[in-house]
Write a protein that holds these residues in place. Structure first.
Motif, mmCIF file in Angstrom:
data_model
loop_
_atom_site.group_PDB
_atom_site.id
_atom_site.type_symbol
_atom_site.label_atom_id
_atom_site.label_comp_id
_atom_site.label_asym_id
_atom_site.label_seq_id
_atom_site.Cartn_x
_atom_site.Cartn_y
_atom_site.Cartn_z
ATOM 1 N N ALA A 1 1.060 -0.906 -0.209
ATOM 2 C CA ALA A 1 0.237 -0.314 0.347
ATOM 3 C C ALA A 1 1.002 1.030 0.129
ATOM 4 C CB ALA A 1 -0.934 0.392 1.253
ATOM 5 N N ASP A 2 0.590 2.498 -0.416
ATOM 6 C CA ASP A 2 0.996 3.494 -0.406
ATOM 7 C C ASP A 2 0.378 4.160 0.522
ATOM 8 O OD1 ASP A 2 2.365 5.783 -1.317
ATOM 9 O OD2 ASP A 2 0.945 6.253 -3.064
ATOM 10 N N GLU A 3 0.890 4.408 1.195
ATOM 11 C CA GLU A 3 0.257 5.610 2.543
ATOM 12 C C GLU A 3 0.638 6.731 2.955
ATOM 13 O OE1 GLU A 3 0.894 2.649 5.742
ATOM 14 O OE2 GLU A 3 -1.091 1.251 5.023
ATOM 15 N N ALA A 4 -0.207 8.044 3.761
ATOM 16 C CA ALA A 4 0.278 9.034 3.536
ATOM 17 C C ALA A 4 0.101 8.944 5.590
ATOM 18 C CB ALA A 4 -1.325 9.538 3.903
ATOM 19 N N PRO A 5 1.668 9.276 5.589
ATOM 20 C CA PRO A 5 1.922 9.406 7.302
ATOM 21 C C PRO A 5 1.070 9.645 8.256
ATOM 22 C CG PRO A 5 2.442 11.330 5.966
ATOM 23 C CD PRO A 5 1.753 10.841 5.262
ATOM 24 N N VAL B 1 -1.438 16.618 5.847
ATOM 25 C CA VAL B 1 -1.589 15.523 5.158
ATOM 26 C C VAL B 1 -2.506 15.717 4.221
ATOM 27 C CG1 VAL B 1 -3.141 13.336 5.869
ATOM 28 C CG2 VAL B 1 -1.135 13.839 7.395
ATOM 29 N N VAL B 2 -3.930 16.774 4.455
ATOM 30 C CA VAL B 2 -4.607 16.987 3.613
ATOM 31 C C VAL B 2 -4.088 17.564 2.137
ATOM 32 C CG1 VAL B 2 -6.704 18.832 2.947
ATOM 33 C CG2 VAL B 2 -6.520 18.010 5.420
ATOM 34 N N ARG B 3 -3.354 17.994 1.917
ATOM 35 C CA ARG B 3 -2.576 18.091 1.098
ATOM 36 C C ARG B 3 -1.822 17.293 0.355
ATOM 37 N NH1 ARG B 3 -1.818 23.840 0.177
ATOM 38 N NH2 ARG B 3 -1.616 25.121 2.176
ATOM 39 N N PHE B 4 -1.171 16.598 0.583
ATOM 40 C CA PHE B 4 -0.596 14.809 -0.055
ATOM 41 C C PHE B 4 -1.332 14.129 -0.313
ATOM 42 C CE2 PHE B 4 -0.301 10.499 1.128
ATOM 43 C CZ PHE B 4 0.819 10.318 0.361
ATOM 44 N N ILE B 5 -2.798 13.768 0.457
ATOM 45 C CA ILE B 5 -4.066 13.520 0.030
ATOM 46 C C ILE B 5 -4.442 13.833 -1.928
ATOM 47 C CG2 ILE B 5 -6.311 12.918 -0.240
ATOM 48 C CD1 ILE B 5 -5.855 12.806 3.082
ATOM 49 N N SER B 6 -4.540 15.157 -1.081
ATOM 50 C CA SER B 6 -4.923 15.804 -2.652
ATOM 51 C C SER B 6 -3.956 15.746 -3.291
ATOM 52 C CB SER B 6 -5.246 17.346 -2.443
ATOM 53 O OG SER B 6 -6.058 17.904 -3.363
ATOM 54 N N ALA B 7 -2.847 16.155 -3.756
ATOM 55 C CA ALA B 7 -2.144 16.176 -4.342
ATOM 56 C C ALA B 7 -1.866 14.157 -5.081
ATOM 57 C CB ALA B 7 -0.377 16.282 -4.261
ATOM 58 N N LYS B 8 -1.662 13.565 -4.520
ATOM 59 C CA LYS B 8 -1.827 11.849 -4.925
ATOM 60 C C LYS B 8 -2.865 11.999 -5.498
ATOM 61 C CE LYS B 8 1.109 9.577 -2.770
ATOM 62 N NZ LYS B 8 1.911 8.601 -3.742
ATOM 63 N N LYS B 9 -4.083 12.610 -5.716
ATOM 64 C CA LYS B 9 -4.973 12.358 -5.925
ATOM 65 C C LYS B 9 -5.376 13.263 -7.489
ATOM 66 C CE LYS B 9 -7.954 9.984 -5.452
ATOM 67 N NZ LYS B 9 -7.945 8.377 -4.510
ATOM 68 N N ARG B 10 -4.279 14.027 -7.089
ATOM 69 C CA ARG B 10 -3.749 15.001 -8.851
ATOM 70 C C ARG B 10 -5.067 15.763 -8.906
ATOM 71 N NH1 ARG B 10 -2.998 11.579 -13.690
ATOM 72 N NH2 ARG B 10 -4.147 10.464 -12.422
ATOM 73 N N GLU B 11 -5.139 16.541 -8.132
ATOM 74 C CA GLU B 11 -6.625 17.136 -7.948
ATOM 75 C C GLU B 11 -6.947 18.331 -8.250
ATOM 76 O OE1 GLU B 11 -9.393 14.871 -3.839
ATOM 77 O OE2 GLU B 11 -8.112 16.584 -4.268
ATOM 78 N N PRO B 12 -6.707 19.208 -8.831
ATOM 79 C CA PRO B 12 -7.142 20.517 -9.330
ATOM 80 C C PRO B 12 -7.641 21.586 -7.920
ATOM 81 C CG PRO B 12 -9.240 19.660 -9.891
ATOM 82 C CD PRO B 12 -8.670 18.622 -9.268
ATOM 83 N N ILE C 1 -4.304 6.970 10.246
ATOM 84 C CA ILE C 1 -3.422 7.001 8.606
ATOM 85 C C ILE C 1 -4.675 7.284 7.486
ATOM 86 C CG2 ILE C 1 -2.642 5.740 6.550
ATOM 87 C CD1 ILE C 1 -1.118 3.845 8.263
ATOM 88 N N PHE C 2 -4.460 8.027 7.033
ATOM 89 C CA PHE C 2 -6.112 8.602 5.995
ATOM 90 C C PHE C 2 -5.429 9.088 4.780
ATOM 91 C CE2 PHE C 2 -5.841 10.961 10.053
ATOM 92 C CZ PHE C 2 -7.351 11.257 10.552
ATOM 93 N N TYR C 3 -4.987 7.821 4.170
ATOM 94 C CA TYR C 3 -4.892 7.896 3.080
ATOM 95 C C TYR C 3 -4.309 6.715 2.562
ATOM 96 C CZ TYR C 3 -4.222 7.462 -2.347
ATOM 97 O OH TYR C 3 -4.022 7.545 -3.226
#
Ligand SMILES: Nc1ncnc2c1ncn2[C@@H]1O[C@H](COP(=O)(O)OP(=O)(O)OP(=O)(O)O)[C@@H](O)[C@H]1O
Ligand SMILES: [Mg+2]
Lengths: 493, 254
Positions: A38-42, A49-60, A96-98
C-alpha cells in the motif's frame, strides 16, 4: 486506527443463563486480510496530510481549497456526544488517513487490476469480471481509500449515465462535482462530515441524465484492508428530471483487534420527477464476542428531493460495525415529493447502534414513511433516533413512522427516540412503536416442527424484518437475509 | 411405539406428573381426559421435549429410542408431532414458508432430499383438500390474527403435511365449530394407518364419536387413575370427574 480496547468485562455466557441468553461466538466470514502493498500517507492529520491526499489524487486547485476549508472548520468543531453510544476517545493522530493499494493507478480496463485485489473481491463474492458478474449489476469496488475498478462502464455510457470513482469525476466532470458536492451535506454540517470532506480519498459518483431509467442496479463495494487506516469515502448521486436509479452499497473489513474508523458522506440529489433508491448492506467487522476491535461507523447520508414529485428511498440493513452512528435523511423541498426510510439494524455481543432518519418537510403535499426494525442480542445496545420536521410552509405534510424492536435475551437494550417538530397544523404525523421478545415458546414451536433453534431464530427475525427486506433489490435480498441470520448466529441456543 | 414408565416431571420445583405409565402401539388411538390442571398438556409438552419441564424420574421410549435424550427437533424428525393447545403467533413469518422449512428439515433429518417447489405445492394442495383449509389463510403470517378455530385447523394441517408416526392432539377440538370438528376428525382418520398412532387430549365425548379411541385414560393429579375402553369417555360425560376423584381418594386412603 489504534485505540483502547473496548472496556468490557469478560463474561462466561454459558453459565446460569437460559437457553435464549446463551451467546456463542460466530465467526465473521469476511475477516481476512489481503497481502498487498500500500501507498500510505504519514500517520495523523494535519494540513500537510490534506495536501498530500489532494496531490496524490492529482486534484485541481479548487478541490484542495475545498478540502482545506473543511479541515480548518473541523479543527474548530467538537466530536458530538449526544448519541446513545459509548466509546473511548478517538485519537486522530493515530490514524492513517490515506492508504491506496500500490498498483497502477487508473486501470484502463479491469484486466489490469492486481490479481491479489481481484481475488479479494472474489472471496467476497464480488467478481469484477463482467462475464461473471451478477447479471444486471454494475459494480464500483473501493478498497481502503481507492476505487479499483468499475464494471459495465461503457454500457452505461451509451445511455449518458456516468458511473465512476469520485476521483475520476473530480478530474473528468468538474462542473457537475462543483455544482453538487456539499450541496446537500455542507462542509460544516457536522464533525464527521467535515472530517470526511478534508480527507476523503475516493468513493462513487453517479449521474443519471434527464428521463433515463438506469437499466441495472449500480453498486459500490467498500472494503477496509490496511492496518490503522480509516476509510473516508464520498458518494454523490445526481438524478436529473424524470430519471430513475437504484443503487446499492456493501461493505466488509478484516478482523482486527484495533478499532477502525469509517466516516463516509453520501449525498443524493433528485430533481423533478426523479427517483433514487439507495440500499445499504452494512457488514463492517463488528468486533469480537468481548467487544474487542470492530469498525466505528460514523456516516452522514442525506438526500434532497429538489424538484416537485421527486422521491428518495433509503433502505438499510445494518449488521456490522462496533458502533453505528448514521441517520440517512431526506429534505423534501419539492412539492409532492416523497421520502422513505426502511431500516433493519442488528446488534449482537457488544455492538452499539444509534441510527434513524430525519425527514424534513419543506414543500407542500410532501410525504414521508419511516419503518425501523431494531434487533438486539447479547449485551448490545440498539437505538432508533428519528426526527420528523414539518416547516411553516409545508402544507398537508404526511408522515407515518413505525419503529419496532425485537430483543433476544435480557442483557441487551432497545431504545426509541422519536422527535417530532410540526410548524404547520395541516400536517398529519403518526408514530407507532412496539417492543417484543423472541419467546421460548416461539422457538419451541419451531423446534417441535423439526426446525433447529438457529434456523428458528433466522425465520423469526426475517419475519420481523420482512417489511424492510422487501424493499431491497431482489438480487441482494437473499444475501441480506442470510446475513441477518449469520450476525445473530449463536445468540440463541 | 411409545412406552412411558413411571414418569415424573415438574416445572420450577412444582411437581406436576407423578408417575405416568402408558403404552401406545402402532395403529392405536388413545384418548387422555382429565380435569383442568391435571397435567395433560404437561405430559404432551414433556413428550415433545419442552426444556422448561424437568423430568425427575422415569423413562420414555419412542420407536426403540430413548425419547428423553433427544432434542425437540430430533423428536419431530423421529415422527413425533404435537398439535398445541395454544399455538403461538410468529409475526411476519409466512405460514407456507414455515411449513416448507419444517417439511424439508424433517426430510433432511431422515436423509431425504428436500422437496422442490413443485413437489411441495402438490403435497400442499392434496393436504389442503384433505383438511379443507383455504390457501388465503396459509398465505398469512404464522397464526397471526388467526381465530381460535383457524389456529387449530392450521395445527392439523401441519400434522397432515408432516405425516407423523405419533400425533398428539392437545385439545384440538376446543375452539372448533361443529362442522370443523367433523372435517378435522375425518382428516385425522384418513391419515390413520397400521403404522401410526394418535394420542388425543380432549374434554369432550363429541370428538371421540369421530376419532374413535381404542383406550381412554383419565389423568388426575399427574397420574393415570383409570383406563378403559371408549365407554369410559361416555361415563365421564354423564357423571363428571367426581366419581373418579372419589375412587382415587378411596384407593389412596386404603
Ligand atoms: N410454567 C408453569 N409454571 C407453573 N405452573 C405450571 C406451569 N405450567 C403448568 N403449570 C401447572 O401445572 C398444572 C398442570 O397444567 P397442564 O397445563 O398440564 O394442565 P392440563 O391438564 O393440560 O389442563 P387443561 O385441561 O386446563 O388444559 C397446572 O396446575 C398448571 O398451573
Ligand atoms: Mg392443557
Amino acid at each position: 486506527m489504534k485505540s483502547e480496547i473496548f472496556p468490557v468485562k469478560s463474561q462466561d455466557s454459558g453459565n446460569g443463563l437460559s437457553t435464549i441468553e446463551k451467546t456463542v461466538f460466530s465467526d465473521y466470514k469476511y475477516g481476512f486480510v489481503t497481502d498487498i502493498e500500500a501507498d500510505e500517507a504519514p500517520m495523523g492529520l494535519s494540513e500537510e496530510v490534506v495536501r498530500f491526499i489532494s496531490a496524490k489524487k492529482r486534484e485541481p486547485e479548487w478541490m484542495l481549497e475545498w478540502r482545506l476549508k473543511a479541515y480548518r472548520h473541523w479543527l474548530t468543531m467538537k466530536e458530538p456526544g449526544w448519541a446513545n453510544i459509548r466509546y473511548p476517545r478517538i485519537n486522530y493522530q493515530d490514524i492513517i488517513f490515506y492508504s491506496a493499494p500500490k498498483q497502477k493507478i487508473n486501470p484502463k480496463n479491469l484486466d489490469e487490476i492486481d490479481p491479489e485485489l481481484k481475488k479479494t473481491f472474489e472471496k467476497l463474492g464480488i467478481s469484477l469480471d463482467e462475464q461473471k458478474r451478477l447479471s444486471g449489476v454494475a459494480v464500483d469496488a473501493v478498497i481502503d481509500s481507492v476505487s479499483i475498478g468499475t464494471s459495465f462502464k461503457s454500457q452505461l455510457a451509451e445511455l449518458g449515465i456516468i458511473f465512476c470513482s469520485m476521483s475520476e469525476a473530480i478530474r473528468e466532470h468538474p462542473d457537475l462535482v462543483k455544482e453538487y458536492l456539499s450541496s446537500v451535506v455542507p462542509l460544516t454540517d457536522n464533525y464527521f462530515a467535515a472530517l470526511n470532506s478534508a480527507v476523503f480519498s475516493d468513493g462513487s459518483f453517479c449521474y443519471i441524465p434527464k428521463g433515463v431509467r438506469c437499466p441495472m442496479e449500480l453498486s459500490t463495494y467498500f472494503r477496509i484492508n490496511a492496518e490503522n487506516t480509516g476509510q473516508f469515502e464520498r458518494t454523490l448521486i445526481i438524478a436529473e428530471a424524470g430519471s430513475y436509479v437504484s443503487y446499492l452499497e456493501g461493505c466488509t473489513a478484516p478482523m482486527r483487534d484495533e478499532h477502525q474508523l469509517h466516516a463516509a458522506v453520501v449525498e443524493l440529489v433528485a430533481l423533478e420527477n426523479a427517483e433514487i433508491k439507495y440500499s445499504t448492506v452494512q457488514n463492517w467487522y463488528p468486533g469480537d464476542k468481548q467487544g474487542k476491535g470492530g469498525v466505528y461507523n460514523f456516516v452522514t447520508k442525506r438526500g434532497i428531493c429538489k424538484g416537485d414529485h421527486a422521491k428518495i428511498s433509503w433502505t438499510q440493513v445494518e449488521t456490522g460495525s462496533a458502533i453505528t452512528w448514521k441517520y440517512p435523511s431526506v429534505i423534501l423541498k419539492g412539492d409532492h415529493s416523497t421520502g422513505e426510510f426502511y431500516s433493519v439494524a442488528v446488534t449482537n455481543n457488544y455492538q452499539q447502534a444509534d441510527t434513524g432518519t430525519k425527514m424534513m418537510h419543506l414543500g407542500k403535499n410532501t410525504k414521508s414513511r419511516i419503518v425501523s426494525k431494531g434487533i438486539s442480542a447479547g449485551f448490545s445496545n440498539n437505538s432508533y433516533r428519528g426526527l420528523v420536521h414539518v416547516s411553516r410552509n409545508a402544507k398537508n405534510a404526511r408522515n407515518f413512522s413505525q419503529c419496532d424492536s425485537l430483543l433476544l435475551g435480557d442483557k441487551c437494550g432497545a431504545h426509541t427516540f422519536p422527535y417530532i417538530e410540526v410548524r404547520n397544523n395541516s400536517a398529519v404525523v403518526e408514530h407507532e412503536a412496539t417492543t417484543s421478545k423472541i419467546g421460548e415458546d416461539q422457538i419451541f414451536y419451531c423446534n417441535q416442527r423439526g426446525i433447529a433453534t438457529e434456523t428458528a431464530v433466522a425465520l423469526i427475525i426475517n419475519g420481523f424484518a420482512k417489511e424492510v427486506m422487501n424493499h431491497l433489490p431482489m438480487e441482494f435480498a437473499i444475501e441480506a437475509q442470510k446475513l441477518l441470520a449469520v450476525s445473530l448466529e449463536g445468540s440463541v441456543g | 411405539m411409545l412406552s412411558i414408565h413411571n414418569l415424573h416431571a415438574g416445572i420450577e420445583g412444582k411437581k406436576i406428573l407423578n408417575g405416568i405409565d402408558l403404552e401406545v402401539k402402532p395403529g392405536e388411538v388413545h384418548a387422555i381426559m382429565g380435569p383442568n390442571g391435571s397435567g395433560k398438556s404437561t405430559l404432551a409438552n414433556v413428550l415433545a421435549g419442552r426444556a422448561d419441564y424437568e423430568v425427575s424420574h422415569g423413562t420414555a421410549e419412542f420407536q426403540g429410542k430413548n425419547l428423553l435424550e433427544l432434542s425437540p427437533e430430533k423428536r419431530a424428525g423421529e415422527g413425533l408431532f404435537l398439535a398445541f393447545q395454544y399455538p403461538v403467533e410468529i409475526p411476519g413469518l409466512n405460514t407456507i414458508n414455515f411449513i416448507k422449512t419444517a417439511v424439508n428439515e424433517i426430510r433432511k433429518y431422515r436423509g431425504q432430499d428436500p422437496l422442490d417447489a413443485v413437489a411441495f405445492l402438490k403435497l400442499m394442495k392434496e393436504k389442503m383438500a384433505l383438511m379443507n383449509i383455504e390457501q388465503s389463510l396459509l398465505a398469512r403470517s404464522l397464526n397471526e390474527g388467526f381465530s381460535g378455530g383457524e389456529k387449530k385447523r392450521n395445527e392439523v394441517f401441519q400434522m397432515a403435511m408432516l405425516e407423523p408416526k405419533l400425533a398428539i392432539l392437545d385439545e384440538t377440538d376446543s375452539g372448533l365449530d361443529i362442522d370443523a370438528i367433523r372435517i378435522v376428525s375425518n382428516g385425522v382418520n384418513k391419515l390413520r394407518n397400521k403404522e401410526n398412532a394418535v394420542l388425543v387430549v380432549t374434554h369432550y365425548q363429541r370428538l371421540l364419536d369421530y376419532i374413535v379411541p381404542d383406550f381412554v385414560h383419565v389423568l388426575y393429579n399427574g397420574r393415570i387413575v383409570k383406563s378403559g375402553s371408549k365407554e369410559l369417555a361416555r361415563e365421564l360425560e354423564e357423571r363428571g370427574y367426581d366419581f373418579i376423584k372419589h375412587e382415587t381418594s378411596e384407593v389412596e386412603t386404603v
